[in-house]
Design an enzyme around this catalytic site. Sequence first.
Site, PDB file in Angstrom:
ATOM      1  N   SER A  50       5.686  -1.728  -1.603  1.00 56.67           N
ATOM      2  CA  SER A  50       5.738  -2.993  -2.693  1.00 56.67           C
ATOM      3  C   SER A  50       4.640  -2.727  -4.428  1.00 56.67           C
ATOM      4  O   SER A  50       4.075  -3.632  -4.514  1.00 56.67           O
ATOM      5  CB  SER A  50       5.607  -4.471  -2.381  1.00 56.67           C
ATOM      6  N   GLY A  72       1.084  -1.200  -0.063  1.00 57.16           N
ATOM      7  CA  GLY A  72       0.321   0.023  -0.210  1.00 57.16           C
ATOM      8  C   GLY A  72       1.017   1.436  -0.328  1.00 57.16           C
ATOM      9  O   GLY A  72       2.565   0.753   0.554  1.00 57.16           O
ATOM     10  N   LEU A  73       0.081   2.682  -0.343  1.00 57.73           N
ATOM     11  CA  LEU A  73       0.756   3.291  -0.233  1.00 57.73           C
ATOM     12  C   LEU A  73       1.455   4.255   1.427  1.00 57.73           C
ATOM     13  O   LEU A  73       1.248   3.243   2.647  1.00 57.73           O
ATOM     14  CB  LEU A  73       0.449   4.862  -0.624  1.00 57.73           C
ATOM     15  N   SER A  74       2.379   4.645   1.180  1.00 56.35           N
ATOM     16  CA  SER A  74       3.175   5.580   2.184  1.00 56.35           C
ATOM     17  C   SER A  74       2.252   6.359   3.458  1.00 56.35           C
ATOM     18  O   SER A  74       1.294   6.790   2.476  1.00 56.35           O
ATOM     19  CB  SER A  74       4.539   7.254   1.919  1.00 56.35           C
ATOM     20  N   GLY A  75       2.110   5.633   4.091  1.00 55.21           N
ATOM     21  CA  GLY A  75       1.280   6.491   4.383  1.00 55.21           C
ATOM     22  C   GLY A  75      -0.375   5.429   5.155  1.00 55.21           C
ATOM     23  O   GLY A  75      -1.038   6.083   5.914  1.00 55.21           O
ATOM     24  N   ALA A  76      -0.433   4.573   4.222  1.00 52.86           N
ATOM     25  CA  ALA A  76      -1.834   3.949   4.234  1.00 52.86           C
ATOM     26  C   ALA A  76      -1.484   3.117   5.389  1.00 52.86           C
ATOM     27  O   ALA A  76      -3.015   2.586   5.725  1.00 52.86           O
ATOM     28  CB  ALA A  76      -1.401   2.490   3.506  1.00 52.86           C
ATOM     29  N   GLY A  77      -0.482   2.920   6.495  1.00 54.62           N
ATOM     30  CA  GLY A  77      -1.196   1.935   7.947  1.00 54.62           C
ATOM     31  C   GLY A  77       0.018   0.545   7.703  1.00 54.62           C
ATOM     32  O   GLY A  77      -0.189   0.005   8.646  1.00 54.62           O
ATOM     33  N   LYS A  78       1.215   0.560   6.749  1.00 56.85           N
ATOM     34  CA  LYS A  78       1.890  -0.465   7.105  1.00 56.85           C
ATOM     35  C   LYS A  78       2.178  -1.125   8.236  1.00 56.85           C
ATOM     36  O   LYS A  78       2.006  -1.911   8.649  1.00 56.85           O
ATOM     37  CB  LYS A  78       2.890  -0.713   5.719  1.00 56.85           C
TER      38      LYS A  78
HETATM   39  P1  ADP Z   1       2.588   3.594   6.456  1.00 49.90           P
HETATM   40  O1  ADP Z   1       3.886   2.181   7.421  1.00 49.90           O
HETATM   41  O2  ADP Z   1       2.400   2.641   5.390  1.00 49.90           O
HETATM   42  O3  ADP Z   1       3.736   4.151   5.583  1.00 49.90           O
HETATM   43  P2  ADP Z   1       2.617   4.384   8.846  1.00 49.90           P
HETATM   44  O4  ADP Z   1       1.536   3.286   9.794  1.00 49.90           O
HETATM   45  O5  ADP Z   1       4.199   4.790   9.219  1.00 49.90           O
HETATM   46  O6  ADP Z   1       2.073   3.858   7.237  1.00 49.90           O
HETATM   47  O7  ADP Z   1       1.278   5.797   8.920  1.00 49.90           O
HETATM   48  C1  ADP Z   1      -0.036   5.667   8.810  1.00 49.90           C
HETATM   49  C2  ADP Z   1      -0.343   6.285   9.720  1.00 49.90           C
HETATM   50  O8  ADP Z   1      -2.040   6.468   9.594  1.00 49.90           O
HETATM   51  C3  ADP Z   1      -0.373   6.927  11.140  1.00 49.90           C
HETATM   52  O9  ADP Z   1       0.042   7.999  11.621  1.00 49.90           O
HETATM   53  C4  ADP Z   1      -1.413   6.411  11.778  1.00 49.90           C
HETATM   54  O10 ADP Z   1      -1.386   6.401  12.962  1.00 49.90           O
HETATM   55  C5  ADP Z   1      -2.538   6.686  10.975  1.00 49.90           C
HETATM   56  N1  ADP Z   1      -3.857   5.578  10.811  1.00 49.90           N
HETATM   57  C6  ADP Z   1      -5.303   6.230  11.191  1.00 49.90           C
HETATM   58  N2  ADP Z   1      -6.105   4.702  11.682  1.00 49.90           N
HETATM   59  C7  ADP Z   1      -5.526   3.967  10.429  1.00 49.90           C
HETATM   60  C8  ADP Z   1      -5.834   3.123  10.625  1.00 49.90           C
HETATM   61  N3  ADP Z   1      -7.178   2.680  10.706  1.00 49.90           N
HETATM   62  N4  ADP Z   1      -4.634   1.998  10.229  1.00 49.90           N
HETATM   63  C9  ADP Z   1      -3.504   2.080  10.772  1.00 49.90           C
HETATM   64  N5  ADP Z   1      -2.765   3.723  10.528  1.00 49.90           N
HETATM   65  C10 ADP Z   1      -3.933   4.762  10.673  1.00 49.90           C
END
Ligand code: ADP
Length: 191
Positions: free
Chosen positions: A86, A12-18
Amino acid sequence: MHSPAFILWFTGLSGAGKSTIAAELARELTRRGLDFEVLDGDVVRENLSKGLGFGKADRDINVRRIGWVAGTLAKHGCIAIGAAISPYRAVRDEIRAQYPRFVEVHLKVPVEVCEARDVKGLYKKARAGELTGFTGVDDPYEEPLHPEVVCETHQETVAQSAAKILHACERLGYLSPGASPVADGASGAAR
Ligand code: ADP
């Protein structure tokens, strides 16, 4: 000799929650006493893939490396969690073909939401032209066609996403059913 574990592959995209959901799962797997390792994209790029860039060829090499390490860990009984953007379907499918115990989790979140979160300030830089080849802005992201799990993290909580992923692993027979992770609120009930 351990029995083989499996690969949990976030895309998933950057910031998606991985990273966030991987951390939540890590807490639950620890609670269950299971051996696991999180291969976080940012950490891998600082170590195993240091020096690689963000063009397609280097992205593919990076993802193949994560896949190889994940497969090796899984072979020895360690649940391997890959948490990297990815972006290219073909390479993800290549890893799936090599390691059939592969659970693909698509964090399906609109780019606008990821951009509003902008956890690392990277979208801002990409929009300003300070970063080029940024996935979702000026670089492609190819959604999985048949992921085992889809988490829309803009519409569900971290606990709900984690529970969904664990249930999928249980349904596939890769995890024994266990108590669900601590859910929002007090009930702790499976969802
Ligand atoms: P990634 O690793 O995909 O780049 P991050 O986990 O670092 O993403 O960041 C996701 C952001 O979104 C975090 O600040 C997290 O707190 C926020 N967020 C809000 N709601 C959710 C959710 N339901 N699941 C995952 N992250 C969430």
